[in-house]
Enzyme design. Structure first.
Site, short mmCIF file in Angstrom:
data_model
loop_
_atom_site.label_atom_id
_atom_site.label_comp_id
_atom_site.label_asym_id
_atom_site.label_seq_id
_atom_site.Cartn_x
_atom_site.Cartn_y
_atom_site.Cartn_z
N VAL A 1 40.45 29.93 39.10
CA VAL A 1 40.44 28.46 38.63
C VAL A 1 39.47 28.34 37.44
O VAL A 1 39.40 27.68 36.46
CB VAL A 1 40.09 27.47 39.72
CG1 VAL A 1 38.82 27.78 40.36
CG2 VAL A 1 40.22 26.10 39.18
N CYS B 1 35.93 44.30 44.28
CA CYS B 1 37.62 44.19 43.96
C CYS B 1 38.28 45.57 44.08
O CYS B 1 39.49 45.53 44.50
CB CYS B 1 37.69 43.76 42.65
SG CYS B 1 37.01 44.90 41.17
N SER C 1 40.99 35.57 34.50
CA SER C 1 40.83 36.60 35.72
C SER C 1 42.08 36.10 36.69
O SER C 1 42.10 36.88 37.44
CB SER C 1 39.38 36.33 36.39
OG SER C 1 39.31 34.99 36.87
N GLY C 2 42.52 34.85 36.28
CA GLY C 2 43.62 34.34 37.17
C GLY C 2 43.11 33.42 37.99
O GLY C 2 43.76 32.91 38.95
N CYS D 1 30.05 45.56 36.49
CA CYS D 1 31.28 45.08 35.57
C CYS D 1 31.14 44.30 34.71
O CYS D 1 31.67 44.34 33.43
CB CYS D 1 32.39 44.87 36.75
SG CYS D 1 33.93 44.38 36.16
#
Length: 359
Positions: free
Chosen positions: A11, A194, A8-9, A101
């Site tokens: 942590v 999102c 996801s980008g 999702c």
């Protein structure tokens, strides 16, 4: 094992990928492009899946020395998540887009492609555990536990999933990322929806559904005010009602029902929100004990709303008799069932259903 990691980008997925590499697996990272018009940066750290997130995921994969790809699932995301979100609100439901999702994109669509390409499993940075018998359990970190949003998976999908960080609390995950030199170590968590990065859900729904005037009424049918669209209201809502006529007893009023067909929004006292029976359909069974009549705990929101219940399943319909009342239960939410900590290793997810009615 050949593992595809959904990056996801953030942590969490960074550490998930790192742990799998350290364990000796053949790891590939993939970032899911879910927007046809992705933002360069996350607005106020609300959203996810931006170009910035993709770049962060690539940097982590480069540091780990693993391949990285971006897969475009934007068309499917629009159909299965955004359109579903709008349609559910138009029907007077209260959907959870993050749950959908996970169900439709991050597992169903991703797994389908991953298996076709020869991967053995898909891994994510979700806070959940899979025990030695393949059961889905709550994570060690109760504040970050995401087993609720995973309760909509199928048994076959779960059999191909890995959750590498579910045995660790969030602060330690950040420390681990910092020790690895990941730029995501201090990156804020994403939150809200999102595809609505400014957080203004009502404005988004107004553009998508259009204004449909209706009435806000008291429980006895007394008309209190006209509204521009029933989608602006959710079960349990108190703020923003702007009712000029006070209740007879002077107590606050809450939204107790939303009838999208007629445009009628009903308000009443707090006690009118109490629900003792839930019906649900679209069942997902993850454990063999989820059948017939049985006792379980039910959770109706990602955080909170957990009570004991008697469950009865007939066909694809589930009826839950709650041992204590719950408030703010709305159609469209997921009712996820748990077997309470049977062996000291945490609650086991039995399965789920989508709430279709309450009493």
């Amino acid at each position: 094992m050949r593992v595809l990691v959904a990056m996801s980008g953030g942590v969490d997925s960074s550490v998930a990928a790192s742990r799998l590499v350290d364990a000796g697996h053949d790891v590939v990272g993939v970032h899911l492009a879910l927007s046809q018009d992705a933002q360069q940066t996350r607005e106020s750290a609300r959203g996810c899946c931006s170009l910035e997130d993709s770049a962060d995921a690539r940097r982590v994969c480069d540091k780990l020395g693993i391949p990285f790809y971006v897969w475009d699932f934007s068309d499917r995301f629009k159909e299965d998540v955004i359109d579903n979100f709008v349609e559910s609100y138009a029907m007077g439901e209260t959907p959870n887009p993050c749950l959908r999702c996970n169900e439709k994109i991050k597992f169903a669509a991703l797994l389908e492609r991953a298996i076709a390409l020869g991967f053995d499993a898909v891994a994510t940075g979700h806070y959940a555990l899979i025990d030695d018998e393949g059961n889905l359990r709550r994570s060690v970190d109760p504040l970050k536990d995401q087993s609720y949003v995973l309760g909509v998976l199928t048994r076959d999908e779960l059999d191909h999933c890995i959750f590498p960080i579910g045995d660790t609390e969030k602060p330690q995950i950040r420390e681990e990322a910092k020790a690895k030199g990941f730029s995501t170590a201090t990156k804020p968590d994403s939150y809200d929806i999102c595809f609505i990065p400014d957080g203004n859900t009502q404005a988004f729904l107004g553009r998508s559904i259009g204004m449909r005037p209706g009435m806000v009424v008291d429980q006895d049918g007394t008309e209190l005010k006209e509204h521009d669209g029933a989608f602006q209201y959710t079960i349990g809502q108190r703020r923003g009602l702007d009712l000029r006529v006070p209740a007879a007893d002077g107590q606050p009023r809450y939204v107790t029902d939303v009838d999208a067909a007629s445009g009628t929004v009903t308000v009443g006292p707090r006690q009118a929100l109490e629900v003792r029976e839930i019906t649900a359909d679209r069942l997902k069974v993850l454990h063999p004990d989820m059948r017939g009549e049985f006792e379980a705990n039910v959770q109706i929101r990602a955080h909170g709303g957990v009570v004991a219940c008697w469950a009865n399943i007939e066909g694809d319909t589930m009826t839950l008799q709650l041992k204590e009342p719950l408030s703010g239960v709305a159609r469209g939410q997921a009712a996820v069932l748990y077997l309470p900590d049977p062996d000291g290793q945490g609650d086991v997810v039995l399965g789920s259903g989508t709430i279709s009615g309450t009493a």
